[in-house]
Design a protein around this motif. Structure first.
Motif, short mmCIF file in Angstrom:
data_model
loop_
_atom_site.label_atom_id
_atom_site.label_comp_id
_atom_site.label_asym_id
_atom_site.label_seq_id
_atom_site.Cartn_x
_atom_site.Cartn_y
_atom_site.Cartn_z
N LEU A 6 6.40 9.06 -2.41
CA LEU A 6 5.01 9.06 -1.66
C LEU A 6 5.58 8.47 -0.38
CD1 LEU A 6 1.92 9.39 -1.46
CD2 LEU A 6 1.85 7.19 -2.85
N ARG A 7 4.97 9.02 0.88
CA ARG A 7 5.18 8.14 1.91
C ARG A 7 3.79 7.84 2.46
NH1 ARG A 7 5.43 9.16 7.83
NH2 ARG A 7 6.11 6.95 8.84
N LEU A 8 3.66 6.69 2.82
CA LEU A 8 2.28 5.95 3.43
C LEU A 8 2.69 5.93 4.95
CD1 LEU A 8 0.98 3.41 0.90
CD2 LEU A 8 0.68 6.00 0.97
N VAL A 9 1.50 6.02 5.78
CA VAL A 9 1.89 6.17 7.23
C VAL A 9 0.83 5.06 7.84
CG1 VAL A 9 1.90 8.42 7.12
CG2 VAL A 9 -0.39 7.59 7.57
N PRO A 10 1.26 4.85 9.14
CA PRO A 10 0.89 3.38 9.67
C PRO A 10 -0.62 3.52 9.54
CG PRO A 10 2.35 4.38 10.97
CD PRO A 10 2.27 5.21 9.92
N GLY A 11 -1.41 2.18 9.28
CA GLY A 11 -2.80 2.07 9.41
C GLY A 11 -3.39 1.99 7.79
N GLN A 12 -2.55 2.67 6.72
CA GLN A 12 -3.15 2.70 5.66
C GLN A 12 -3.00 1.62 4.77
OE1 GLN A 12 -0.77 6.28 4.33
NE2 GLN A 12 -2.51 6.66 3.28
N ASP A 13 -4.22 0.95 4.05
CA ASP A 13 -4.16 0.02 3.14
C ASP A 13 -3.15 0.27 1.62
OD1 ASP A 13 -5.47 -2.71 2.66
OD2 ASP A 13 -5.40 -1.51 0.66
N LEU A 14 -1.90 -0.39 1.81
CA LEU A 14 -1.15 -0.40 0.58
C LEU A 14 -1.83 -0.19 -0.70
CD1 LEU A 14 1.75 -0.03 -0.50
CD2 LEU A 14 1.67 -2.42 -0.56
N ARG A 15 -2.77 -1.16 -1.09
CA ARG A 15 -3.37 -1.29 -2.44
C ARG A 15 -4.41 0.13 -2.54
NH1 ARG A 15 -4.32 -4.62 -6.53
NH2 ARG A 15 -6.35 -4.24 -7.67
N ALA A 16 -5.16 0.08 -1.54
CA ALA A 16 -6.21 1.32 -1.58
C ALA A 16 -5.55 2.83 -1.76
CB ALA A 16 -7.09 1.36 -0.40
N ALA A 17 -4.20 2.84 -1.11
CA ALA A 17 -3.74 4.34 -1.25
C ALA A 17 -3.08 4.35 -2.52
CB ALA A 17 -2.68 4.36 -0.21
N LEU A 18 -2.59 3.37 -3.11
CA LEU A 18 -2.28 3.54 -4.32
C LEU A 18 -3.02 3.55 -5.60
CD1 LEU A 18 1.04 1.17 -4.09
CD2 LEU A 18 0.89 3.61 -4.12
N ALA A 19 -4.33 2.97 -5.30
CA ALA A 19 -5.53 3.10 -6.27
C ALA A 19 -6.00 4.50 -6.25
CB ALA A 19 -6.57 2.28 -5.64
N HIS A 90 1.12 -10.98 -6.37
CA HIS A 90 0.25 -9.90 -6.67
C HIS A 90 -0.25 -9.33 -5.10
CE1 HIS A 90 -0.71 -10.32 -10.85
NE2 HIS A 90 -0.31 -11.46 -10.81
N VAL A 91 -0.08 -8.06 -5.16
CA VAL A 91 -0.59 -7.22 -4.02
C VAL A 91 -2.33 -7.26 -3.95
CG1 VAL A 91 -0.92 -4.93 -2.67
CG2 VAL A 91 1.34 -5.94 -3.92
N LEU A 92 -2.93 -7.58 -2.82
CA LEU A 92 -4.42 -7.62 -2.72
C LEU A 92 -4.63 -6.73 -1.46
CD1 LEU A 92 -5.14 -11.73 -2.84
CD2 LEU A 92 -5.24 -9.80 -4.82
N ALA A 93 -5.85 -6.09 -1.57
CA ALA A 93 -6.44 -5.36 -0.37
C ALA A 93 -6.08 -6.15 0.87
CB ALA A 93 -7.89 -5.17 -0.46
N GLY A 94 -5.81 -5.40 2.26
CA GLY A 94 -5.34 -6.21 3.29
C GLY A 94 -3.76 -6.19 3.39
N CYS A 95 -3.13 -5.29 3.03
CA CYS A 95 -1.70 -4.98 3.19
C CYS A 95 -1.52 -3.82 3.91
CB CYS A 95 -0.75 -4.89 1.94
SG CYS A 95 -0.80 -6.56 0.92
N THR A 96 -1.44 -3.87 5.25
CA THR A 96 -1.72 -2.69 6.22
C THR A 96 -0.35 -1.98 6.56
OG1 THR A 96 -3.82 -3.47 7.08
CG2 THR A 96 -2.45 -1.63 8.25
N ILE A 97 0.04 -0.79 6.34
CA ILE A 97 1.18 -0.31 6.48
C ILE A 97 1.51 -0.45 8.22
CG2 ILE A 97 2.62 1.86 6.53
CD1 ILE A 97 1.95 0.71 3.76
N ARG A 98 2.71 -0.96 8.62
CA ARG A 98 3.06 -1.07 10.09
C ARG A 98 3.86 0.43 10.49
NH1 ARG A 98 7.51 -2.97 13.07
NH2 ARG A 98 8.44 -3.59 11.06
#
Length: 133
Positions: A6-19, A90-98
């Motif tokens: 999986l590749r996440l792109v700029p602006g996505q929230d890491l935790r939300a995308a994986l959820a 622990h990863v929380l919401a607010g980790c934004t892909i650069r």
């Protein structure tokens, strides 16, 4: 087991995308095997801490791993800031892909994961169910 790169792109929230991964692939159990990439700031909960720690600026994801259940992800990550300082938790919401996050996920179609309160730990912990039960 089915692997899912999986590749996440700029602006996505890491935790939300994986959820969202399990529902998008019609399964109820998975693991993040590894991930690398970069973030524009991160929010981590350090071991034993009640509050989040904010890591400011551009940072690199060194490691990312965890479990995925319909009740939400349980993710741990280590990151390095621009000076090379490493921090993990622990990863929380607010980790934004650069720029990118490159992640390998293992989907487990014969299992269903849940999170239930464990009296011994005081936290919602992983419970593993086979689809045949």
């Amino acid at each position: 087991m089915k692997t899912l790169p999986l590749r996440l792109v700029p602006g996505q929230d890491l935790r939300a995308a994986l959820a969202d991964v399990l529902a998008a692939h019609g399964t109820a159990a998975g693991f993040v095997l590894q991930g690398i990439g970069s973030l524009r700031g991160a929010r981590l909960r350090l071991a034993g801490a009640a509050q989040a720690t904010d890591v400011e600026g551009d940072i690199e994801i060194l490691t990312l791993a965890g479990s995925l259940s319909p009740d939400g992800p349980h993710l741990h990550m280590s990151v390095a800031d621009a000076s090379g300082r490493v921090l993990g938790g622990h990863v929380l919401a607010g980790c934004t892909i650069r720029t990118t996050a490159e992640i390998l996920i293992a989907l487990l179609p014969d299992h269903r994961f849940a999170r239930e309160l464990d009296a011994a730990s005081g936290f919602d912990e992983l419970v593993v169910h086979s689809h045949d039960c």
